[in-house]
Design an enzyme around this catalytic site. Structure first.
Site, short mmCIF file in Angstrom:
data_model
loop_
_atom_site.label_atom_id
_atom_site.label_comp_id
_atom_site.label_asym_id
_atom_site.label_seq_id
_atom_site.Cartn_x
_atom_site.Cartn_y
_atom_site.Cartn_z
N ASP A 135 0.86 -1.17 0.00
CA ASP A 135 0.00 0.00 0.00
C ASP A 135 0.91 1.24 0.00
O ASP A 135 1.64 1.46 0.97
CB ASP A 135 -0.84 -0.03 1.29
CG ASP A 135 -2.07 0.85 1.21
OD1 ASP A 135 -3.09 0.50 1.84
OD2 ASP A 135 -2.01 1.88 0.51
N ASP A 180 -2.87 4.61 -2.84
CA ASP A 180 -3.82 5.32 -1.99
C ASP A 180 -4.27 6.64 -2.65
O ASP A 180 -3.45 7.43 -3.09
CB ASP A 180 -3.10 5.63 -0.66
CG ASP A 180 -4.02 6.19 0.39
OD1 ASP A 180 -4.95 5.45 0.77
OD2 ASP A 180 -3.83 7.34 0.79
N GLU A 191 -6.77 3.32 -5.64
CA GLU A 191 -7.94 3.63 -4.83
C GLU A 191 -8.54 4.89 -5.41
O GLU A 191 -7.86 5.91 -5.50
CB GLU A 191 -7.55 3.84 -3.37
CG GLU A 191 -8.77 3.91 -2.51
CD GLU A 191 -8.56 4.69 -1.23
OE1 GLU A 191 -7.66 5.54 -1.20
OE2 GLU A 191 -9.29 4.45 -0.27
N HIS A 213 -10.38 -1.50 5.89
CA HIS A 213 -10.01 -0.81 7.15
C HIS A 213 -10.70 0.54 7.28
O HIS A 213 -10.57 1.20 8.32
CB HIS A 213 -8.49 -0.65 7.17
CG HIS A 213 -8.01 0.22 6.07
ND1 HIS A 213 -8.11 -0.12 4.73
CD2 HIS A 213 -7.50 1.46 6.08
CE1 HIS A 213 -7.66 0.86 3.99
NE2 HIS A 213 -7.28 1.84 4.78
N ASP A 214 -11.37 0.99 6.23
CA ASP A 214 -12.02 2.31 6.25
C ASP A 214 -13.52 2.24 6.45
O ASP A 214 -14.18 3.30 6.44
CB ASP A 214 -11.80 3.03 4.91
CG ASP A 214 -10.40 3.56 4.75
OD1 ASP A 214 -9.94 3.69 3.60
OD2 ASP A 214 -9.75 3.84 5.78
#
Ligand code: TEU
Ligand code: CA
Length: 552
Positions: free
Chosen positions: A99, A200, A255, A327-328
């Site tokens: 990431d 990201d 993303e 995770h968000d």
């Protein structure tokens, strides 16, 4: 299917290192903890791991604020531990997707420390600096994390841009020197043999450098119109591809908050684009104009439409990713299923969707055992800057803590970040020390250990489903044909190739419902389902998921 592509077929398991497994008793998950669980990860039947950021960071935003791209966060271990982890994954034929956060750095990064010193500092243009306007910030852009997206800074007195926290200044991709630095750090990690990059907020790296005010109070519309899809986005992606990614056998997944079904394929060009993106069609569906802490009801009609809209977007070109949590976002069974009366059945149903849909499947750690949302009894318990700042903003609007907590417990990111539930040992087997974050209260009720030995557990159904997906290539390369005009709670779709046709039946409700007459004659046999007894083809039970083979 001669032109098989690994990242289209891969089932990806996302690991949030801080909450996965602690090996040294400091209460924080770490790389050696992940290494100790490689056989478990392999046993899931997944093909790759997506590792959330592990780089040196002051941890203002869960590691998405990087202060040194070339070193491992000391709490997580050393570079040798990373090398051992990569080796351990590759020995098990598992790939590693890293990431990388290239839209912004930490304000503690040396680049920013230099940049802020003076207007003529050589690093000044690594970031975006603007003088204020009328005694305030240069424009009215809001941060994802509340307040203005601009922070005034001394000694120069100018403002710098930070779409996220004030400790996450946005990097200025207009500056070719900065882009060269980013290419260099990508090569550093790819030279180590990493197999993929999750980029990201890649949708926001090109800014509208005249920084016009947003003309809408709707935050997600502001993202779409002003933060994402900037004028040079395609150019920057193409440049990174040509200068870096094309020189490795590496998968790139971007993303893409703010990317639309209409423009997504522009960024996924075989020649000069990303391999795939994460879209947020379903993820922002229940967010009102105020964003995450302004939840609005969602409907199954809209939920099903999102899958059709985005599958259509990638019909000719590009490739989608399929996920229901990360995770968000809150835990998938609590958000889309029924984690009270049908926790086991609805968890399994959601996996059936994930593993029969067209697009690369991403599974978030803990979802494979049905982990549910946690419950904060006070905002002070939250470990997430987005929730803490959200509460700061809510207080300005005289929202009570009780009302804010309701929104935070429904939509907040703490839900996804409670430590992994390994066993009914103290701290759920996650750590010998005091965990950095409280475990979910239901840890002793269900955990890996308990489910490992139960042939009807969510965990073992997940394993059956990953094997089923890989045994049926039509689920990767076949077409997606949803059935329309059904009761909202009934989600049916065909997956078809020139050799076979499968029908997937998902009942997103507590009620028994009829299987539509039009499909019954097409069914030849039941292949897999989340009820241990096969039932019949007249109706579909509460939260029942079934995959049928169709007559061809
Ligand atoms: O999230 C960016 C993003 O897509 C946001 O919309 C996110 O889903 C949420 O609304 C902010 O929590 C990425 C990372 O996944 C997230 O963990 C980071 O906080 C963020 O970027 C900043 O790096
Ligand atoms: Ca540790």
């Amino acid at each position: 299917m001669d032109n098989r592509i690994w990242w289209k077929e891969a089932i990806v398991y996302q690991i949030y290192p801080r909450s996965f497994k602690d090996s040294n008793g400091d209460g924080i998950g770490d790389l050696r903890g992940i290494i100790s669980k490689l056989d478990y990860i392999q046993s899931l039947g997944v093909d790759a791991v997506w590792l959330n950021p592990i780089y040196k960071s002051p941890n203002d935003d869960g590691g998405y604020d990087i202060s040194d791209y070339y070193s491992v966060q000391p709490e997580f271990g050393r570079m040798e531990d990373f090398d051992d982890l990569l080796k351990g994954l590759h020995q098990r034929k598992l790939k590693l997707i890293m990431d990388l956060v290239l839209n912004h750095s930490s304000d503690e990064h040396p680049w920013f420390q230099e940049s802020r010193k003076s207007k003529d500092n050589p690093h000044r243009d690594y970031y975006f600096w603007k003088p204020g306007k009328h005694g305030g910030p240069p424009n009215n852009w809001p941060s994802f994390f509340g307040g203005s997206a601009w922070e005034q800074d001394q000694p120069t007195g100018e403002y710098y841009l930070h779409l996220f926290s004030r400790k996450q200044p946005d990097l200025n991709w207009e500056n070719p020197l900065l882009r060269e630095e980013l290419n260099k750090l990508m090569k550093f990690w790819l030279d180590k043999g990493v197999d993929g990059l999750r980029l990201d907020v890649i949708s926001a790296i090109s800014k509208q450098t005249d920084f016009p005010d947003t003309d809408t109070p709707d935050f997600n519309e502001t993202i779409r119109k002003y933060y994402a899809n900037g004028p040079r986005l395609k150019e920057f992606i193409k440049e990174s591809k040509e200068k870096v990614w094309d020189h490795y056998d590496v998968m790139s997944v971007g993303e893409g908050p703010g990317i639309t079904p209409q423009n997504a394929k522009d960024y996924l060009d075989e020649q000069d684009g990303l391999n795939m993106i994460f879209h947020f069609g379903h993820m922002f569906m229940d967010q009102g104009a105020g964003g995450r802490f302004d939840p609005i009801p969602w409907t199954m009609k809209d939920f099903k439409q999102v899958f059709k809209t985005w599958d259509d977007a990638f019909k000719e070109k590009g490739w989608g990713s399929v996920f229901l949590g990360n995770h968000d976002f809150p835990r998938m069974v609590s958000r889309w299923g029924n984690d009270r009366d049908y926790w086991e059945k609805s968890s399994k149903l959601l996996f059936t969707l994930l593993l029969t849909m067209r697009g690369t499947t991403f599974i978030f750690q803990g979802d494979e055992i049905g982990m549910t949302n946690t419950r904060l009894s006070a905002v002070s318990e939250s470990k997430d800057i987005e929730t803490q700042n959200g509460w700061r903003e809510a207080q300005k609007k005289a929202i009570t803590e009780k009302d804010f907590l309701k929104a935070a417990n429904y939509a907040g990111r703490d839900n996804a970040r409670t430590p992994m539930q390994w066993s009914d040992e103290p701290n759920g087997g996650f750590s010998q020390g005091k965990p950095w974050m409280n475990l979910n209260e239901n840890t002793s009720d269900f955990n890996v250990e308990a489910e490992q030995h139960d042939s009807h557990s969510i965990l073992n159904y997940f394993r059956q489903m990953t094997n089923f997906r890989k045994a049926n290539r039509v689920l990767t390369y076949g077409s997606y044909q949803p059935l329309e005009a059904l009761p909202d709670s009934l989600f049916l779709y065909f997956r078809e190739s020139d050799k076979e046709k499968l029908l997937i039946v998902l009942n997103f409700s507590d009620q028994v419902t009829n299987l539509p007459d039009l499909v019954r004659p097409k069914i030849s046999e039941r292949l897999i389902g989340n009820y241990s007894d096969p039932g019949n083809t007249d109706n579909v039970r509460a939260w029942e998921a079934i995959v049928y083979r169709c007559k061809t």
